[in-house]
Design a protein around this motif. Structure first.
Motif, PDB file in Angstrom:
ATOM      1  N   VAL A 318       0.845  -1.203   0.000  1.00  0.00           N
ATOM      2  CA  VAL A 318       0.000   0.000   0.000  1.00  0.00           C
ATOM      3  C   VAL A 318       0.878   1.250   0.000  1.00  0.00           C
ATOM      4  O   VAL A 318       0.583   2.234  -0.702  1.00  0.00           O
ATOM      5  N   ALA A 319       1.979   1.227   0.760  1.00  0.00           N
ATOM      6  CA  ALA A 319       2.888   2.374   0.782  1.00  0.00           C
ATOM      7  C   ALA A 319       3.480   2.630  -0.598  1.00  0.00           C
ATOM      8  O   ALA A 319       3.614   3.784  -1.026  1.00  0.00           O
ATOM      9  N   VAL A 320       3.831   1.564  -1.316  1.00  0.00           N
ATOM     10  CA  VAL A 320       4.394   1.707  -2.659  1.00  0.00           C
ATOM     11  C   VAL A 320       3.369   2.355  -3.591  1.00  0.00           C
ATOM     12  O   VAL A 320       3.685   3.297  -4.335  1.00  0.00           O
ATOM     13  N   VAL A 321       2.132   1.876  -3.571  1.00  0.00           N
ATOM     14  CA  VAL A 321       1.093   2.414  -4.447  1.00  0.00           C
ATOM     15  C   VAL A 321       0.805   3.875  -4.105  1.00  0.00           C
ATOM     16  O   VAL A 321       0.651   4.726  -4.999  1.00  0.00           O
ATOM     17  N   VAL A 322       0.755   4.202  -2.821  1.00  0.00           N
ATOM     18  CA  VAL A 322       0.510   5.589  -2.400  1.00  0.00           C
ATOM     19  C   VAL A 322       1.632   6.497  -2.893  1.00  0.00           C
ATOM     20  O   VAL A 322       1.381   7.614  -3.369  1.00  0.00           O
TER      21      VAL A 322
END
Length: 422
Positions: A318-322
């Motif tokens: 999720v951090a990567v996508v954000v």
């Protein structure tokens, strides 16, 4: 250094050592990477580009390592972990050595050339009789074995197409470049059809829809696609026509084709069950078959994510996508501060292409297990470099005559010029 990176792209994508086993015995890829690392160690211009996405990748990497270390099948997951960290190494080499627009253009064009060679090589082998027989039909495969499966091969083609659109919009190579790009798109479309991959065909349709929507000749482009699509369908062998018809009418295909489609849904719910049993770390990366007893992989990104890496991997992902989203927004704001004649430069068209690729990765993830695909890291590196170059461009513009290199110290702290604010 850039040529070495492009050379590794070729080895990674085309994988000639899998085509000719004697090259594999020489460990060509390993020797090449060790040489590249040695050159990188002596390279005088390497440095980190400040970006939160580095930390997001590190967080996901820690989740992968945690999931692997706690897995009861760690030995079976080791190849997946090793291969993924090789991609991480390439990412580090990329973002520490490519820092300017010329280098970014070189890498982007190099990637497309490598993909073009890969498609031509695979098509030549297909014409020579190399294919796989699955789901009752003969299906084109990639020339390699690692990502040469019809579905993986088709996905690789789809994820590269947005970069093609960026090159077109930037007018790379002038008129000859556009003819080459048009040929590339035609070859890509034909290869996808020959794979018989329903997910890849849907991805191709979505990509064409995005392209049509983004052009000012929307009506004419849509009409051309409406005319071309049935002609392309009729030109296919009956077996492939029947295969693609199962997308809207599953009853016309064999039972295993219907089971394949159902397996995508089951992969998601199976992943949720694995997550419930091992909430912190899942069952471990690359061990889906061992953990579930299934003969096939998850065929679902979201089931694969939570099932194989648990909460630790989910937080990092999720951090990567954000961070992808934050970088894309930042570049969009930067573009708004520059005059319109600069908006079609590669440093602005490439991020948009990465955004489209991200959308396709997430969309096609519903029918494919693409969690450890190289695209996440390579395209993330492209985006980080593009954002850095855009920031330098804006800083130089706002400084009114200062060169981009001189403006670099303030590049990351730019402000939008009032005259050009959106």
């Amino acid at each position: 250094m850039r040529w070495l990176l492009i050379g590794y792209m070729f080895l990674f994508i085309d994988r000639p050592f899998e085509v000719w086993p004697w090259l594999g015995d020489l460990h060509v890829e390993r020797v090449y990477m060790l040489f590249t690392l040695a050159v990188w160690a002596a390279y005088p211009g390497k440095r980190w580009l400040p970006n939160a996405q580095h930390a997001a990748y590190a967080l996901f990497a820690s989740g992968v390592v945690t999931a692997w270390a706690l897995s009861p099948w760690a030995d079976k997951g080791l190849p997946t972990v090793e291969d993924w960290f090789k991609i991480v190494v390439f990412y580090v080499l990329l973002v520490t050595t490519v820092h300017d627009e010329k280098g970014l253009k070189h890498i982007a064009v190099g990637f497309l050339m490598v993909m073009g060679l890969y498609l031509l090589h695979s098509f030549r082998e297909y014409l020579g009789g190399r294919h796989t027989y699955r789901m009752g039909i003969a299906r084109m495969v990639g020339v390699d074995t690692t990502l040469g499966d019809p579905n993986s091969f088709g996905a690789s083609i789809i994820y590269a197409l947005p970069i093609v659109a960026a090159a077109w919009q930037s007018n790379l190579g002038g008129r000859l470049g556009k003819f080459t790009i048009a040929g590339y798109v035609g070859l890509s479309s034909m290869c996808i059809l020959l794979t018989g991959s329903r997910g890849s065909l849907l991805g191709l349709c979505v990509w064409f829809a995005v392209i049509v929507w983004g052009t000012r000749y929307r009506a004419r482009a849509a009409l051309a696609l409406v005319v071309a699509a049935p002609l392309a369908f009729v030109a296919l062998p009956d077996s492939l026509q029947n295969r693609f018809e199962t997308i809207i009418n599953p009853e016309v295909g064999p039972a295993n084709a219907r089971e394949s489609g159902q397996g995508r849904i089951e992969g998601f719910f199976t992943g949720l069950n694995l997550w419930a049993n091992s909430p912190l770390s899942g069952v471990g990366p690359g061990v889906w078959r061992a953990a579930t007893g299934s003969k096939i992989e998850s065929h679902n990104l979201y089931g694969q994510l939570v099932g194989e890496t648990g909460t630790a991997g989910l937080i990092g992902f999720v951090a990567v996508v954000v961070c992808f989203w934050l970088n894309l927004r930042a570049v969009k704001r930067m573009k708004a501060s520059l005059p319109p004649e600069q908006h079609n430069d590669l440093i602005f068209t490439l991020p948009r292409a990465v955004g489209v690729a991200l959308f396709l990765l997430l969309l096609m993830g519903a029918v494919g297990h693409n969690l450890f695909r190289f695209t996440w890291l390579w395209f993330g590196g492209f985006l980080i470099i593009a954002r850095h170059c855009a920031a330098r461009r804006v800083a130089a513009y706002l400084a009114e005559g200062v060169s981009e290199a001189e403006a670099e110290p303030v590049a990351e702290g730019w402000v939008v010029h009032p005259a050009h604010a959106s």
